[in-house]
Scaffold this motif. Sequence first.
Motif, mmCIF file in Angstrom:
data_model
loop_
_atom_site.group_PDB
_atom_site.id
_atom_site.type_symbol
_atom_site.label_atom_id
_atom_site.label_comp_id
_atom_site.label_asym_id
_atom_site.label_seq_id
_atom_site.Cartn_x
_atom_site.Cartn_y
_atom_site.Cartn_z
ATOM 1 N N THR A 186 1.061 -1.077 -0.127
ATOM 2 C CA THR A 186 -0.205 0.106 0.343
ATOM 3 C C THR A 186 0.816 1.176 0.149
ATOM 4 O O THR A 186 1.886 1.114 0.982
ATOM 5 N N ILE A 187 0.799 2.258 -0.495
ATOM 6 C CA ILE A 187 1.666 3.377 -1.090
ATOM 7 C C ILE A 187 0.639 4.451 -1.089
ATOM 8 O O ILE A 187 -0.871 4.704 -1.250
ATOM 9 N N PRO A 188 1.279 5.136 -0.353
ATOM 10 C CA PRO A 188 0.877 6.587 -0.783
ATOM 11 C C PRO A 188 0.575 7.351 -2.241
ATOM 12 O O PRO A 188 1.777 7.267 -2.710
ATOM 13 N N LEU A 189 -0.490 8.143 -2.603
ATOM 14 C CA LEU A 189 -0.278 8.934 -3.894
ATOM 15 C C LEU A 189 0.185 9.939 -3.686
ATOM 16 O O LEU A 189 -0.344 10.442 -2.889
ATOM 17 N N PRO A 190 0.704 11.286 -4.957
ATOM 18 C CA PRO A 190 0.774 12.259 -4.518
ATOM 19 C C PRO A 190 -0.005 13.135 -5.196
ATOM 20 O O PRO A 190 -0.959 12.362 -5.343
ATOM 21 N N GLU A 191 -0.313 14.346 -4.734
ATOM 22 C CA GLU A 191 -1.384 15.395 -4.997
ATOM 23 C C GLU A 191 -1.580 15.110 -6.320
ATOM 24 O O GLU A 191 -2.566 15.284 -5.967
ATOM 25 N N GLY A 192 -0.866 15.064 -6.584
ATOM 26 C CA GLY A 192 -0.957 15.794 -8.058
ATOM 27 C C GLY A 192 -1.514 14.640 -8.693
ATOM 28 O O GLY A 192 -1.514 14.720 -10.213
ATOM 29 N N PHE A 193 -1.095 13.238 -8.747
ATOM 30 C CA PHE A 193 -1.418 11.998 -9.023
ATOM 31 C C PHE A 193 -2.678 12.327 -10.575
ATOM 32 O O PHE A 193 -3.429 12.222 -10.109
ATOM 33 N N ASP A 194 -2.459 11.759 -11.579
ATOM 34 C CA ASP A 194 -3.178 12.256 -12.074
ATOM 35 C C ASP A 194 -3.313 11.096 -13.779
ATOM 36 O O ASP A 194 -2.130 10.572 -13.899
ATOM 37 N N VAL A 195 -4.735 10.355 -13.558
ATOM 38 C CA VAL A 195 -4.554 9.020 -14.020
ATOM 39 C C VAL A 195 -3.827 9.234 -15.308
ATOM 40 O O VAL A 195 -3.383 8.302 -15.764
ATOM 41 N N THR A 196 -4.649 10.385 -16.414
ATOM 42 C CA THR A 196 -3.828 10.100 -17.650
ATOM 43 C C THR A 196 -2.152 10.410 -17.685
ATOM 44 O O THR A 196 -2.237 9.815 -18.713
ATOM 45 N N GLU A 197 -2.725 11.134 -16.912
ATOM 46 C CA GLU A 197 -0.813 11.452 -17.513
ATOM 47 C C GLU A 197 0.296 9.724 -17.021
ATOM 48 O O GLU A 197 1.186 9.824 -17.469
ATOM 49 N N SER A 198 -0.709 8.909 -16.117
ATOM 50 C CA SER A 198 0.212 8.012 -15.506
ATOM 51 C C SER A 198 -0.516 6.848 -16.335
ATOM 52 O O SER A 198 1.138 6.145 -17.031
ATOM 53 N N PHE A 199 -0.971 7.500 -17.092
ATOM 54 C CA PHE A 199 -1.836 6.437 -18.217
ATOM 55 C C PHE A 199 -0.588 6.526 -19.593
ATOM 56 O O PHE A 199 0.807 5.229 -20.072
ATOM 57 N N GLN A 200 -0.497 7.775 -19.583
ATOM 58 C CA GLN A 200 0.791 7.740 -21.043
ATOM 59 C C GLN A 200 1.812 7.472 -20.727
ATOM 60 O O GLN A 200 3.121 7.222 -21.528
ATOM 61 N N LYS A 201 2.123 7.545 -19.511
ATOM 62 C CA LYS A 201 3.700 7.050 -19.080
ATOM 63 C C LYS A 201 3.845 5.731 -19.135
ATOM 64 O O LYS A 201 4.904 5.014 -20.046
ATOM 65 N N LEU A 202 2.748 5.301 -18.840
ATOM 66 C CA LEU A 202 3.080 3.770 -18.794
ATOM 67 C C LEU A 202 2.585 3.300 -20.494
ATOM 68 O O LEU A 202 4.515 2.377 -20.656
ATOM 69 N N ARG A 203 2.289 3.860 -21.478
ATOM 70 C CA ARG A 203 2.484 3.652 -22.754
ATOM 71 C C ARG A 203 3.552 3.598 -23.545
ATOM 72 O O ARG A 203 4.653 3.066 -23.909
ATOM 73 N N ALA A 204 4.727 4.764 -23.268
ATOM 74 C CA ALA A 204 5.437 5.330 -23.473
ATOM 75 C C ALA A 204 6.753 4.074 -22.941
ATOM 76 O O ALA A 204 6.940 4.337 -24.095
ATOM 77 N N ALA A 205 6.933 3.963 -21.791
ATOM 78 C CA ALA A 205 7.302 2.988 -20.812
ATOM 79 C C ALA A 205 7.401 1.499 -21.583
ATOM 80 O O ALA A 205 8.474 0.593 -21.194
ATOM 81 N N TYR A 206 6.107 1.364 -21.627
ATOM 82 C CA TYR A 206 5.876 -0.356 -22.132
ATOM 83 C C TYR A 206 4.821 -0.606 -23.340
ATOM 84 O O TYR A 206 3.692 -0.785 -23.958
ATOM 85 N N PRO A 207 5.548 -0.007 -24.178
ATOM 86 C CA PRO A 207 5.631 -0.247 -25.540
ATOM 87 C C PRO A 207 4.026 -1.594 -26.097
ATOM 88 O O PRO A 207 3.237 -1.766 -27.282
ATOM 89 N N GLN A 208 5.202 -3.403 -25.284
ATOM 90 C CA GLN A 208 4.468 -4.260 -25.468
ATOM 91 C C GLN A 208 3.257 -4.657 -24.513
ATOM 92 O O GLN A 208 2.926 -6.219 -24.301
ATOM 93 N N ALA A 209 3.199 -3.856 -23.929
ATOM 94 C CA ALA A 209 2.421 -4.392 -22.836
ATOM 95 C C ALA A 209 0.511 -4.202 -22.819
ATOM 96 O O ALA A 209 0.328 -3.203 -23.869
ATOM 97 N N LEU A 210 -0.388 -4.685 -22.227
ATOM 98 C CA LEU A 210 -1.450 -3.939 -22.223
ATOM 99 C C LEU A 210 -1.531 -3.053 -21.266
ATOM 100 O O LEU A 210 -1.434 -3.100 -20.366
ATOM 101 N N ILE A 211 -1.516 -1.751 -21.814
ATOM 102 C CA ILE A 211 -1.418 -0.629 -20.927
ATOM 103 C C ILE A 211 -3.045 -0.320 -20.644
ATOM 104 O O ILE A 211 -3.994 0.213 -21.295
ATOM 105 N N SER A 212 -3.858 -0.290 -19.439
ATOM 106 C CA SER A 212 -4.980 0.083 -19.319
ATOM 107 C C SER A 212 -5.712 0.681 -18.125
ATOM 108 O O SER A 212 -4.741 0.832 -16.787
#
Length: 419
Positions: A186-212
Amino acid sequence: SASAALRWLFLTKRTNPVTSEMQTLSTVLPSRYSEQELLGFLLATAAQNNQPVALWQLPGTTLTQLIISEQSIQLHRDEFLEELDAGFIFAPFEKSANRYFLPADHLFTFAGGKYQPQANPAEEASAQWLTDQLASYTVRQYKPANTTPPVTHDSSKDSFLELVAKGVQDIAKGTFEKIVPSRTRTIPLPEGFDVTESFQKLRAAYPQALISFVNIPGVGSWIGASPEVLVSVQNKSIFKTVALAGTLPYTPGTDIKAVAWTQKEIEEQALVERYVISCFKQVRLREYDEHGPKTVVAGNLMHLKSEFTVDMKATNFPQIGSVMLDLLHPTSAVCGMPLRPSLEFLRIHESYDRRFYAGYLGPVNINNNIDLFVNLRCMEIFGRQAVLYAGAGVTIDSNPENEWSETEMKFNTLLNVVL
């Protein structure tokens, strides 16, 4: 047309701003706007209307798609994937628990950072729906709801090492050949945590995975980057599944053709292969192609992977996707082998509910394809907190310290990108 209407709407808002948010959105024409901004707008719209939503990008593609459903549907065990309408499935680890289906009531497609022209009547209707929403909606950034996380089941290092050691002991006794214990953090999320920004970061970092990202009101919000195909049916013609197991850290520049796998990892992956083949045997299917195993990179990790394909028309097996899904889940890669004693061990000794971790998810009958993945490298979001999940494949050759390190590496798949 819907596209023309949307353009007119934005031009109107540009000359007649109502609020600061709408004034920002007023500059967003279909040919100019930020994908992240519009994705956030759609997620926020769904949240305000208490509607389920699924956002994803398939491996090796540049298309991002988003579904908003009027409501989720609980699927019966005997329903065939091939007969469902277009939508998205979200299923838990426990086979007897409820599976959720999100119909594609509103479907949006993005490519190259741009909202795509409407390719079919359903997407054209969705564009008109979006136009109507933008006419009165003023909030444009999505924030996960502040729901209450479950009582923490984060295990100490010592307790996880004991769990692995217990698994090795039971393997030595012949109770099972492999077990896949898991743990949470269990981790705290930063106050500025943004789902869409995180989604885009995961997409860029792991192009051979299902990002969801999936949010079902009253059920949960999950984000992840899964490398493991469970069931794929392409154009109602080709069935695919994979055997993915064995884990080593990946360093950029590593020659994957020269990676030296230990006997433990080779045997672990071979067990998953044999499990897939045993499922084919149960339906008397012999006409399949197997390719591998080969080393593949999944972000900060490497795995051994074998691919299995079946020509559905040549074998006259149009419902193989549903049949194999029922046989495969939960796979030996996330549970153990044989299945029944492995599940019993986990229920007794793991001491927490995996929920949707190691379940499966993915789009169904969109663009005439079915793409379901095991829900790995994932976390559940509770407003300002998140629970991460990771497991490790344990065989007779396992070292408890190494298995702990493997779960740490898997946590970092998300932590290194999202936070």
